[in-house]
Design a protein around this motif. Structure first.
Motif, PDB file in Angstrom:
ATOM      1  N   ALA A  35       0.990  -1.055  -0.083  1.00 15.87           N
ATOM      2  CA  ALA A  35       0.034   0.045   0.009  1.00 15.87           C
ATOM      3  C   ALA A  35       0.858   1.216   0.028  1.00 15.87           C
ATOM      4  O   ALA A  35       0.449   2.218  -0.738  1.00 15.87           O
ATOM      5  CB  ALA A  35      -0.706   0.056   1.294  1.00 15.87           C
TER       6      ALA A  35
ATOM      7  N   SER B 150       0.929   4.009  -2.995  1.00 11.94           N
ATOM      8  CA  SER B 150       0.544   5.601  -2.819  1.00 11.94           C
ATOM      9  C   SER B 150       1.824   6.389  -2.943  1.00 11.94           C
ATOM     10  O   SER B 150       1.536   7.586  -3.811  1.00 11.94           O
ATOM     11  CB  SER B 150       0.385   5.663  -1.192  1.00 11.94           C
TER      12      SER B 150
ATOM     13  N   ALA C 289      -4.124   2.890  -4.458  1.00 13.87           N
ATOM     14  CA  ALA C 289      -3.508   2.249  -3.499  1.00 13.87           C
ATOM     15  C   ALA C 289      -4.934   1.388  -2.733  1.00 13.87           C
ATOM     16  O   ALA C 289      -6.165   1.677  -2.649  1.00 13.87           O
ATOM     17  CB  ALA C 289      -3.364   3.103  -2.231  1.00 13.87           C
TER      18      ALA C 289
ATOM     19  N   ASN D  78      -3.927  -0.638   4.887  1.00 13.76           N
ATOM     20  CA  ASN D  78      -2.656  -0.397   4.953  1.00 13.76           C
ATOM     21  C   ASN D  78      -1.852  -1.367   5.867  1.00 13.76           C
ATOM     22  O   ASN D  78      -2.540  -2.106   6.464  1.00 13.76           O
ATOM     23  CB  ASN D  78      -2.148   0.980   5.115  1.00 13.76           C
TER      24      ASN D  78
END
Length: 1413
Positions: free
Chosen positions: A751, A755, A773, A777
């Motif tokens: 993630a 990002s 994304a 996370n």
């Protein structure tokens, strides 16, 4: 009688009033209709008619034989029989339901039905006479009084018309016909017969051969015709002499079939009087004395016929016409009349049994006992359960396994009979045939017939049209037949063992990946499809069963069965499993399943509902509609395996995640389903969810159900034990749950990277197509680690402390936890918040508390020991027996019926591979992060069981089963761990060669899907200088190493010169030292060669490293064999040769070779030299002929490539190595060489290249000489002499430069006369001279002399012919050498052979016999 009649002016009311008065009077009507019954002959004729007629039969229709009258008075009583009473009751019942109008509409379809039944009377047996000429009128006019007077004496039975009276009064002569009646004709015939019988009385009155069957329907005409034929035959014989009769008889005996002659003789011998009285009396040859003269055929025949009733006569006539041919054939087979073959005689007391059908009575006999004997080569027969029947086994007939086939005494059905039965009109018979075929196919796919039958059964059944039989049966509307057809299709397509193994390994490392199960397509077939050549359904089904069924609209039909017919639960499960097999075929097939109209909607609505009734308390548990099915969820998982796009469609369009959340949000016991079915549904839902998480999809649902996941982990920690839970449904649920959280961890691990990439792309280029994304996370998964660690500590402790059987430990639970920890560590170091110090501390704690206790335990040592036991390669079961599947319907070979030695042995229920692979994978990940852990984990690579396994594994032959992939994963992590430990752990050094050899062997055995491992092994292991310990055994000159590596006993190796006047030839040690120093360049060369795998390697790397945003599909390529060929070391040479041939074919010959090509060839030869010297096991699978063939490609690549000093030196060293005595004995160019279509064509090109660019190079000449040895036949020698004799002009190879002993070219003595003539021809013509080609001169002189002067019988003519040519030669030197040759002596320069000072006496005598000196 009621006299009131309707008047013209009466209205309808008047008519009704008259009717009421008539009925009230109860009087008899003035007229009534009476149906006169027909004669017995007419009734019998109607019964025998089989054609459809437009007839209204009152009796059949149920109406009474007479119309009802209006009589109401009492009827006279008449006693009726019981049969009449019962018949009347039946007629009364039928009368109530009889509708005349409906009956007429049903039968009276068209007037042509009546017209087509008009049959003309047969007049073929009547004589035709021409009328006479007369002057009278026709008919002659008679007065009424004359006609009445002529006919008044006759007794009138019924009133006769005037015309009939006049016709009977007139004689035939009035109408122009001779006045002769039948009696006169009969008397005349009898007179003629008497005359004929007087001449030829020995032949009898009637024929014993001609019966008259089929001549006419008139019995009298038939008898007359038969008798006339018999009399004509007798008349013709009376005109012939005895000699003529004997000649004609001999001709018939020679031309007719002996069985027919025997039959005709038996007809006369065994003639039965009971059956033939109506055609003839006893023959004069068989009748008692004195009766022959009294026999008259017409009279006897008429009396016999008259004694029968009309009905019996018609029945016998019809029976005779119908059965005459069959009876004739049956009698010809045995030579005995059929009446005597059947021990059942008819009786007059039998009702309606006048016709004896002997053929049907044959089946009432007892079956003969089966003949004992060998079943080899016989047609296989099966029982109703699909089991193979023993042919000589006596099976009771009540089991229904005997039938009217070719072998009625043998029980069982053949495949041909079952296929015929499957096309029956009766649904029950078709259903039975399909059921038996389904069971046969299921047993065949499980391998039950692998030993009993001579070949695989499934390909033969597919070739016979099994696919079409099943597909057509699916179109029926009978539920039972449709269910049977679905069962047959399921048995044909689905191999249960494959699905069980695929489900078992799903939680293993990379177990969610699966290969496509489609046939391998040839490039020619792909080219035909590109050209637009459409194949028929039959051709397509023979090549690919699944694709053929898809074209035959299988999917819409299955959807119709599910949605409309709504079959029972087992049928629904079979249909869903068929869809699973179709989806495993390929990505294209999966898309067709997804896009089939209303199919997915039906599956989701009926079998994956969000709400359903309580099935536990339901009375009908066989009903599958309306309740969630685990198999339906598995279908979704298989579709998700096919690709990311399909997964996204299922989630967005069909709400797949809603179903998954519904089935996993609560405990399986709360799902209102059967307990086992509920757990299966939960497991399949978690697996489907984990598959979606591999692509980074479905993570939002993971975020929402995070508390449920954490709660489930806590529950498993508290309730689930590692020991004794192998069959516990919770254990499968736990393994699937760990697969889910592992996939979510991989998604969350990338993630931050996604990002950051998205932010960088947005700053530079604005909006750009890039993956967003994921919704989770690293913070969403970091909280799962403590719960997982608690579970793994508990279960490892239980496994280590267990003292019972190792099989009682559920190793899949421990393996799932260890795989999760390895994945967590792999993504932990990529996070921006990564704490290096904290990670090292965590690793030390993990190793000391979890891994080390497990490694040192007796349980894990037992697992290491079992690796070799469960290794398909070590157990020689990589290719167990012949292939049982069909190329058109491939499978993975998991057949339960065969012995345990199978390619899927490594994925067995008790296999240790999952557990051991997880330990090595976690160890590799831990050591890569913490180098200080190397000493603690060194026992994993030095353990005696590991060393024994590697030594055994690398010495076995290669195999190509997909299940070996999991064995390769374990070996890969073993080699990777050794690579990490070897530099810092001295105890690993003694095993360096073993692990390097294992890496080389693994490299050539890796299967499709593991292309990343090939690239990684070449980059980090194969060309690692530390693995070549042999390079440290001497100084840079490698003098001692060179002596040690000499494979011959000489201290100084044989030297081969060069046409390029190169520097002195370096020693082998020097070449090896130089190759060792160039290992980085060699590695770059082979990595460049692997660019063809670049795309597949990238896909494999993404799957292996679990990069969700870059994984497009989990469906692998078809597993056809290892990725690299066996000769992968020679791959650069082969590729360059192919490129050179391609350029030359397009008109661009390779004049000069670029420097990079020279470097590629040199580096490839260097690796070959190092492996042949230090790792000979690597190329052991290749024959010496295959290796030398690859080296010949160097000479064919460019005109001057072989003249390069480095290339020339290494080629010379390799040639000397391959021609050692130990290897030279195995050299054979006559056998097929793998990778070469025709060595003859390759050698032809090599000779042409030598003529053009060799410059007489000795090394090139040495390669040319290799196939010319005496043990390789004469084909290569004749090719050289007939098409490439220019080679002899530039062949200055000296005897001391030979790498092959000269005896190989001189022994045994050549005896092929054509080749010897060619030898002498090139010598006499001067093509071969001692100065140009000393070696060929020696060989030819030796063979010619040895052939001429050897005393062998049968060769004098050829020897004298050769000797005459020698004596006629004007080349005195050549003649002297041929006549005085003594023996080979290579020291005698320059000839290489000794000469006789004087001719031996035997030679002199032979020469004198040919001619004077």
């Amino acid at each position: 009688m009621y006299s009131a009649r309707p008047k013209p002016g009466d209205t309808e009311e008047d008519l009704l009033k008259s009717q009421r008065e008539f009925l009230a009077a109860e009087t008899t009507g003035s007229a009534k209709v009476v149906r006169k019954p027909g004669s017995k002959e007419e009734q019998h004729g109607r019964e025998k008619q089989t054609t459809e007629r437009d007839v209204v039969d009152l009796e059949v229709g149920g109406l009474p034989p007479q119309q009802p009258s209006f009589e109401t008075g009492p009827k006279p009583s008449k006693k009726a029989s019981r049969f009449k009473q019962r018949q009347k009751k039946v007629q009364d019942v039928e009368e109530e339901a009889f509708d005349v109008e409906e009956q007429m509409e049903t039968h009276d379809t068209h007037v042509t039905k009546v017209l087509t039944e008009i049959v003309e009377r047969d007049t073929s047996g009547q004589s035709v006479k021409q009328p006479l000429t007369t002057g009278l009128a026709f008919p002659r006019v008679l007065h009424r009084q004359q006609a009445t007077a002529a006919t008044q004496n006759e007794k009138s039975v019924k009133p006769v018309s005037l015309f009939a009276q006049q016709f009977s009064a007139v004689s035939p002569a009035v109408f122009g016909l001779p006045e002769q009646n039948q009696e006169v004709a009969t008397e005349q015939m009898e007179t003629d017969q008497g005359n004929t019988q007087a001449m030829m009385s020995g032949f009898g009155d009637t024929s014993t051969i001609v019966e008259g069957s089929g001549l006419s329907h008139n019995r009298r005409a038939v008898e007359t015709e038969v008798h006339q034929i018999h009399q004509e035959n007798i008349a013709r014989l009376s005109t012939m002499t005895e000699e003529q009769i004997q000649q004609e008889r001999d001709k018939l005996l020679q031309t007719l079939d002996p069985s027919l002659i025997q039959f005709l003789a038996s007809k006369k011998k065994h003639q039965s009087t009971g059956e033939t009285q109506h055609t003839s009396n006893e023959s004069p040859l068989t009748a008692p004395v004195g009766t022959a003269d009294q026999a008259h055929v017409p009279t006897a025949g008429l009396s016999a016929v008259s004694s029968l009733s009309e009905e019996e006569r018609l029945r016998s006539l019809v029976s005779e016409q119908d059965n005459s041919e069959d009876v004739l054939l049956a009698e010809m087979d045995t030579g005995v009349p059929l009446q005597e073959q059947v021990p059942i005689q008819s009786s007059k007391d039998w009702l309606n049994m006048d016709i004896v059908e002997h053929e049907k009575l044959e089946w009432m006999k007892d079956l003969p006992a089966p003949k004992p004997g060998d079943n080899k080569g016989k047609v296989a027969r099966f029982d109703l359960e699909g089991q193979l029947m023993c042919r000589d086994k006596d099976v009771p007939t009540h089991l229904g396994l005997h039938h009217h086939g070719d072998e009625p005494e043998v029980a069982g059905y053949t495949l041909e009979e079952l296929f015929m039965l499957s096309r029956s009109r009766l649904p029950q018979q078709r259903s039975l045939a399909l059921r038996v075929l389904a069971r046969i196919v299921a047993r065949a796919r499980n391998g039950e017939f692998a030993v009993a039958l001579s070949g695989p059964l499934l390909p033969m059944m597919l070739e016979s049209g099994m696919v079409f039989v099943v597909r057509f049966s699916l179109d029926e509307n009978t539920p039972s037949l449709v269910a049977t057809a679905v069962d047959a299709l399921h048995s044909l397509l689905v191999l249960a063992g494959d699905e069980l193994c695929a489900d078992h390994v799903y939680s293993w490392y990379r177990g969610s990946e699966f290969p496509a199960l489609c046939p391998v397509r040839n490039p020619e077939e792909e080219g035909e499809e590109e050209k637009g050549r459409e194949k028929t359904d039959q051709d397509l089904a023979k090549e690919d069963v699944i694709k053929g069924l898809l074209r035959m609209t299988l999917l819409p039909r299955l959807r119709y069965i599910l949605e409309v017919l709504r079959p029972d639960g087992p049928v629904v499960i079979h249909i869903v499993e068929i869809l699973i097999r179709v989806a495993r075929h390929s990505v294209q097939a999966a898309y067709q399943v997804l896009r089939c109209p209303h199919l997915m909607e039906t599956v989701f609505t009926e079998f994956l509902p969000l709400s359903w009734a309580d099935k536990v308390s339901s009375a009908d548990k066989s009903e599958a509609h309306g309740c969630p099915l685990p198999q339906a969820m598995k279908l979704m998982r298989v579709l998700c395996t096919a690709g990311r796009n399909i997964t996204a469609i299922l989630i967005s369009k069909h709400s797949l995640m809603e179903r998954i959340m519904r089935y996993t949000a609560e405990h399986p016991s709360d799902l209102e389903l059967d307990q086992l079915e509920a757990f299966s549904l939960a497991v399949e839902s978690l697996r489907t969810w984990a598959t979606c998480a591999v692509y980074g999809l479905g993570c939002q649902a993971f975020k929402e159900l995070y508390p449920v996941v954490l709660q489930t982990l806590q529950r498993l920690f508290g309730t689930l034990s590692c020991v004794g839970s192998r069959a516990d449904p919770q254990a499968f649920q736990a393994a699937a749950l760990f697969s889910l959280i592992e996939g979510a961890t991989h998604t969350a691990g990338v993630a931050a990277e996604l990002s950051a990439r998205l932010a960088n792309v947005g700053e530079r280029e604005g909006n750009h197509d890039n993956l967003p994304a994921p919704p989770i996370n690293w913070s969403h998964v970091i909280g799962l680690l403590p719960a997982v660690q608690l579970c793994v500590k508990k279960w490892v402790t239980q496994a280590v402390s267990h003292t019972g059987e190792p099989q009682e430990v559920n190793s899949s639970l421990v393996a799932s936890c260890l795989h999760y920890l390895a994945s967590y560590l792999s993504k932990l170091v990529l996070q921006p918040s990564h704490d290096a110090v904290g990670t090292l501390q965590y690793l030390e704690e993990l190793i000391s508390e979890v891994l080390l206790p497990l490694i040192k335990s007796a349980y894990f040592i037992t697992q290491l020991q079992k690796i070799r036991t469960f290794s398909p390669t070590c157990q020689h079961c990589g290719t167990a027996g012949p292939r049982q599947d069909s190329p058109a319907l491939p499978d993975l070979g998991c057949r339960k019926a065969v012995s345990g030695q199978q390619p899927w042995l490594c994925v067995h229920e008790h296999s240790p591979y999952s557990m051991v692979t997880a330990v090595y994978r976690l160890a590799v990940q831990a050591v890569s992060l913490h180098k200080g852990l190397a000493d603690k984990l060194s026992s994993l690579v030095t353990h005696q069981h590991v060393v024994a396994f590697l030594s055994s594994w690398q010495s076995q032959s290669d195999s190509a089963s997909y299940w070996l992939r999991f064995e390769h994963h374990l070996l890969y992590h073993m080699v990777k761990l050794f690579t990490q430990l070897a530099p810092s752990v001295p105890s690993c050094h003694p095993h360096t060669v073993l692990y390097h050899q294992s890496a080389l062997t693994l490299l050539r055995r890796l299967l499709p899907g593991d292309e990343h491992y090939i690239h990684d092994l070449m980059s980090t292991v194969i060309f690692q200088p530390s693995f070549f310990l042999e390079s440290r055994l001497g100084d840079p000159e490698a003098a001692d190493l060179s002596d040690m590596l000499q494979l011959s006993g000489n201290a100084v190796p044989t030297q081969i010169g060069s046409a390029a006047q190169l520097s002195p030839h370096p020693s082998r040690g020097t070449l090896l030292q130089e190759a060792y120093s160039r290992l980085p360049a060699v590695r770059a060369t082979y990595l460049q060669v692997l660019q063809g795998f670049r795309l597949d390697a990238d896909k494999s790397r993404n799957r292996a490293l679990r990069r969700p945003h870059q994984i497009q599909s989990l469906l692998l390529r078809v597993c056809t064999g290892p990725l690299l060929p066996t000769d992968w070391v020679f791959l650069p040479l082969v590729q360059l040769h192919s490129m050179a041939n391609s350029l030359e074919s397009r008109g661009y010959p390779v004049e000069s070779v670029p420097a990079d090509v020279v470097a590629t060839v040199t580096n490839s030869l260097r690796l070959v030299l190092m492996l042949e010297t230090w790792r000979p096991e690597t190329l052991k699978a290749l024959t010496a002929a295959a290796k030398l063939t690859r080296l010949m490609c160097v000479f064919l690549t460019g005109s001057e490539l072989f003249l390069d000093s480095s290339v020339h030196h290494i080629l010379s060293a390799l040639l000397r190595h391959y021609t050692q005595p130990g290897l030279l004995a195995g050299l054979d160019f006559n056998m097929p060489i793998p990778g070469i279509t025709s060595f003859y064509d390759l050698y032809k090109g090599l000779l042409a290249q030598y003529e053009a660019t060799s410059f007489g190079d000795p090394l090139f000449a040495s390669f040319v000489l290799l196939p010319l040895q005496q043990r390789f036949g004469v084909g290569f020698k004749k090719l050289l002499l007939s098409e490439h004799d220019a080679v002899f002009r530039t062949f200055p190879l000296q005897f001391q430069e030979l790498v092959v002993p000269v005896e190989n070219y001189l022994e045994p003595q050549e005896i092929d006369q054509e080749l010897l003539q060619m030898y002498l021809g090139v010598l006499l013509s001067g093509t071969v001279r001692q100065q140009w080609a000393p070696f060929f001169y020696l060989v030819m002189v030796k063979h010619i002399t040895g052939y001429i002067f050897t005393h062998q019988s049968g060769q004098d003519t050829a020897r004298r012919s050769l000797l005459r040519q020698v004596m006629a030669s004007r080349n005195e030197t050549l003649k002297h050498h041929l006549l005085h040759y003594h023996k080979v002596n290579l020291e005698a320069q320059p000839l290489g052979f000794d000469l006789h000072c004087q001719l031996p006496p035997d030679r002199l005598q032979l020469i004198q016999g040919v001619g004077d000196l």
